[in-house]
Design an enzyme around this catalytic site. Structure first.
Site, PDB file in Angstrom:
ATOM      1  N   ASP A 318     -68.381  18.650  63.533  1.00  0.00           N
ATOM      2  CA  ASP A 318     -68.864  17.565  64.385  1.00  0.00           C
ATOM      3  C   ASP A 318     -70.029  16.801  63.743  1.00  0.00           C
ATOM      4  O   ASP A 318     -70.326  15.680  64.144  1.00  0.00           O
ATOM      5  CB  ASP A 318     -69.312  18.113  65.751  1.00  0.00           C
ATOM      6  CG  ASP A 318     -68.128  18.458  66.641  1.00  0.00           C
ATOM      7  OD1 ASP A 318     -66.992  18.082  66.295  1.00  0.00           O
ATOM      8  OD2 ASP A 318     -68.322  19.112  67.685  1.00  0.00           O
ATOM      9  N   ARG A 409     -68.615   9.933  76.211  1.00  0.00           N
ATOM     10  CA  ARG A 409     -67.957  11.209  76.480  1.00  0.00           C
ATOM     11  C   ARG A 409     -68.896  12.376  76.174  1.00  0.00           C
ATOM     12  O   ARG A 409     -68.786  13.427  76.793  1.00  0.00           O
ATOM     13  CB  ARG A 409     -66.714  11.376  75.590  1.00  0.00           C
ATOM     14  CG  ARG A 409     -65.504  10.592  76.018  1.00  0.00           C
ATOM     15  CD  ARG A 409     -64.299  10.990  75.164  1.00  0.00           C
ATOM     16  NE  ARG A 409     -64.356  12.416  74.905  1.00  0.00           N
ATOM     17  CZ  ARG A 409     -64.163  12.981  73.722  1.00  0.00           C
ATOM     18  NH1 ARG A 409     -63.866  12.250  72.678  1.00  0.00           N
ATOM     19  NH2 ARG A 409     -64.246  14.280  73.570  1.00  0.00           N
TER      20      ARG A 409
HETATM   21  C1  UD1 Z   1     -63.876  22.410  69.724  1.00  0.00           C
HETATM   22  C2  UD1 Z   1     -64.951  21.443  70.151  1.00  0.00           C
HETATM   23  C3  UD1 Z   1     -65.069  20.312  69.133  1.00  0.00           C
HETATM   24  C4  UD1 Z   1     -65.263  20.871  67.725  1.00  0.00           C
HETATM   25  C5  UD1 Z   1     -64.196  21.906  67.404  1.00  0.00           C
HETATM   26  C6  UD1 Z   1     -64.437  22.612  66.076  1.00  0.00           C
HETATM   27  C7  UD1 Z   1     -64.869  21.592  72.565  1.00  0.00           C
HETATM   28  C8  UD1 Z   1     -64.557  20.922  73.859  1.00  0.00           C
HETATM   29  N1  UD1 Z   1     -64.607  20.891  71.446  1.00  0.00           N
HETATM   30  O1  UD1 Z   1     -62.638  21.689  69.732  1.00  0.00           O
HETATM   31  O2  UD1 Z   1     -66.200  19.517  69.484  1.00  0.00           O
HETATM   32  O3  UD1 Z   1     -65.151  19.806  66.792  1.00  0.00           O
HETATM   33  O4  UD1 Z   1     -64.173  22.912  68.425  1.00  0.00           O
HETATM   34  O5  UD1 Z   1     -65.692  23.158  66.030  1.00  0.00           O
HETATM   35  O6  UD1 Z   1     -65.391  22.692  72.540  1.00  0.00           O
HETATM   36  N2  UD1 Z   1     -55.752  24.204  66.027  1.00  0.00           N
HETATM   37  C9  UD1 Z   1     -54.412  24.513  65.907  1.00  0.00           C
HETATM   38  N3  UD1 Z   1     -53.792  25.068  66.989  1.00  0.00           N
HETATM   39  C10 UD1 Z   1     -54.432  25.319  68.165  1.00  0.00           C
HETATM   40  C11 UD1 Z   1     -55.805  25.005  68.260  1.00  0.00           C
HETATM   41  C12 UD1 Z   1     -56.430  24.440  67.179  1.00  0.00           C
HETATM   42  O7  UD1 Z   1     -53.800  24.294  64.870  1.00  0.00           O
HETATM   43  O8  UD1 Z   1     -53.807  25.841  69.105  1.00  0.00           O
HETATM   44  C13 UD1 Z   1     -56.436  23.568  64.877  1.00  0.00           C
HETATM   45  C14 UD1 Z   1     -56.934  22.148  65.213  1.00  0.00           C
HETATM   46  O9  UD1 Z   1     -55.914  21.197  65.056  1.00  0.00           O
HETATM   47  C15 UD1 Z   1     -58.066  21.973  64.244  1.00  0.00           C
HETATM   48  C16 UD1 Z   1     -58.642  23.388  64.136  1.00  0.00           C
HETATM   49  O10 UD1 Z   1     -57.634  24.278  64.603  1.00  0.00           O
HETATM   50  O11 UD1 Z   1     -57.580  21.574  62.990  1.00  0.00           O
HETATM   51  C17 UD1 Z   1     -59.903  23.589  64.957  1.00  0.00           C
HETATM   52  O12 UD1 Z   1     -59.637  23.331  66.332  1.00  0.00           O
HETATM   53  P1  UD1 Z   1     -60.410  24.092  67.515  1.00  0.00           P
HETATM   54  O13 UD1 Z   1     -61.377  25.056  66.929  1.00  0.00           O
HETATM   55  O14 UD1 Z   1     -59.406  24.575  68.465  1.00  0.00           O
HETATM   56  O15 UD1 Z   1     -61.216  22.906  68.165  1.00  0.00           O
HETATM   57  P2  UD1 Z   1     -61.267  22.491  69.688  1.00  0.00           P
HETATM   58  O16 UD1 Z   1     -61.378  23.693  70.552  1.00  0.00           O
HETATM   59  O17 UD1 Z   1     -60.186  21.514  69.971  1.00  0.00           O
END
Ligand code: UD1
Length: 433
Positions: A318, A409
């Site tokens: 972020d 947001r």
């Molecule tokens: C959360 C934060 C966001 C931050 C991110 C990483 C919230 C509301 N948002 O987002 O601000 O940038 O963590 O620190 O807390 N992925 C998959 N499959 C899944 C889930 C994730 O492939 O089921 C991938 C995503 O596409 C991405 C990576 O994993 O490339 C990290 O995503 P994730 O850690 O899940 O981020 P968020 O929870 O969406």
């Protein structure tokens, strides 16, 4: 100055027709107070679905993402009051079908899946929306919920989870996804028995959520990158105060480093920002801490430093766009490697309008010292919006930044805070389309 108000009665943020006007600012000075964490608040608000009893959550920032999630909880049957920064939530879940419009507005809406399935056994969920950071699958969330025994079919573009009694499970995450870890932890808390989740995300917001779940009656033990969850049949209400927003803290640290000057940051947890603080020190920024106040003094001539984003405790994705903007001042080339959201570079073309020397190859961005001149930019996601405003303050002349719905947001009183730091920034209304 125009002020941005939410419609309290509707508990739903309205997207303002405004743009930011930034003029060259020689230095920042003064103090800024950090708000409660957006991401921790969102997870805790979703966790209130695990009980019918009253939960009181303090230090919740007044942000669009929070308003949208509260509106969603209200549609599911919760009674909500949001005064100042205190949210009080009570009442039972009466509906397990998520309205598609609200789900699309908010990526974090996916976080209601775990609590609803654990408490009700079934539900219908639209796919979530959120920032434009490239493809954002939810396969890890689904994999976890399936391991607990949840089953769904896609019906009319929605996931329709059939009624099932869930059971505890051992789950190894293929990647330490923040959202999936939260969803799985929340579900496991209300599934009686011991679940073990390994290769979990360890972001401070998750530790904050764990504390909240434990205050609600769950028993979660943190063992490095494994969480042991002793789930219970009923969770109860709790009172909790949300941690400070570490990304907002990082944003102001980087704003001071990039624009220049010296500021004090009140309420930041420096322990959550170790990698950023080390990197900033490497470039010449002076950072000190006394009685919970961080003092930051920009370097006269910052040295370049490379970063590579990674799950916590690595460099936060972020803050990557904000680091890129800071490096536009550094005396040499630096490299930024994005390993969490490989497509998180949509801001680069916009910054080039200011004259930014940036070259993108795959997921590696090379940044060189640049002389910036004002232009009109459109923000494409939340953190990019903040990065563009800071770049606008570094540029000669005036820069206008549109697409501020992304900024609202996730940053509470961003413009007011920058103005308190003597930044030449204001927001002004644009004509309605
Ligand atoms: C959360 C934060 C966001 C931050 C991110 C990483 C919230 C509301 N948002 O987002 O601000 O940038 O963590 O620190 O807390 N992925 C998959 N499959 C899944 C889930 C994730 O492939 O089921 C991938 C995503 O596409 C991405 C990576 O994993 O490339 C990290 O995503 P994730 O850690 O899940 O981020 P968020 O929870 O969406």
């Amino acid at each position: 100055m125009l002020k941005y108000f939410h419609k309290e009665t509707e508990l739903l943020g309205t997207v303002p027709n405004v743009l930011a006007e930034c003029s060259f600012t020689k230095k920042l000075e003064g103090r800024v107070k950090i708000s409660g964490s957006k991401n921790a608040s969102l997870a805790m608000l979703a966790a209130t679905l695990l009980t019918d009893e009253e939960c009181i959550i303090k230090n919740v920032p007044r942000l669009d993402d929070v308003f949208v999630l509260l509106a969603l909880l209200e549609k599911l049957g919760k009674k909500i009051s949001f005064r100042g920064n205190i949210v009080i939530i009570r009442g039972a879940v009466k509906r397990q079908i998520l309205p598609e419009g609200l789900s699309r507005k908010l990526r974090a809406s996916v976080l209601v899946m775990g609590p609803i399935l654990a408490s009700k056994g079934s539900g219908v969920f639209a796919l979530p929306g959120g920032c434009a950071l490239g493809e954002r699958p939810i396969d890890i969330h689904i994999m976890g919920l399936r391991a607990f025994g949840a089953r769904y079919e896609i019906c009319g573009g929605k996931m329709n989870f059939k009624r099932k009694i869930l059971h505890p499970a051992h789950i190894h995450l293929p990647f330490p996804s923040v959202g999936a870890t939260e969803n799985i932890l929340m579900a496991a808390s209300l599934i009686p028995g011991k679940s073990v989740i390994s290769n979990v995300a360890r972001e401070p917001e998750i530790i904050n959520l764990v504390r909240f779940l434990n205050a609600m009656g769950s028993h979660i033990k943190i063992c490095g990158s494994t969480y042991e969850v002793y789930g219970v049949r009923n969770l109860h209400g709790a009172q909790f105060s949300v941690m400070p927003d570490r990304i907002e803290s990082g944003t102001f640290l980087l704003a001071a480093a990039a624009i220049g000057g010296a500021i004090k940051i009140i309420g930041a947890e420096s322990g959550h920002l170790t990698v950023l603080i080390k990197k900033l020190a490497q470039t010449g920024v002076q950072i000190g801490e006394k009685r919970g106040i961080l003092s930051v003094k920009a370097a006269r001539c910052p040295q370049p430093a490379d970063i590579s984003t990674a799950p916590y405790p690595g460099f936060p994705t972020d803050l990557q766009p904000l680091w890129a903007v800071y490096m536009l001042r550094a005396a040499g080339k630096s490299k930024i490697t994005e390993k969490v959201f490989p497509a998180r570079f949509m801001y680069v073309d916009e910054l080039k309008r200011l004259g930014a020397d940036m070259k993108l190859k795959a997921s590696v961005l090379t940044v060189g010292k640049s002389c910036l001149n004002g232009a009109h930019l459109i923000a494409c996601d939340l953190r990019a919006a903040a990065a563009m405003i800071i770049a606008g303050l570094m540029a000669n002349g005036t820069t206008r930044v549109g697409g501020l719905r992304h900024l609202f947001r996730g940053y509470e009183n961003f413009f007011e805070k920058l103005q308190m730091l003597k930044a030449n920034v204001s927001i002004r209304q644009t004509k309605k389309k």
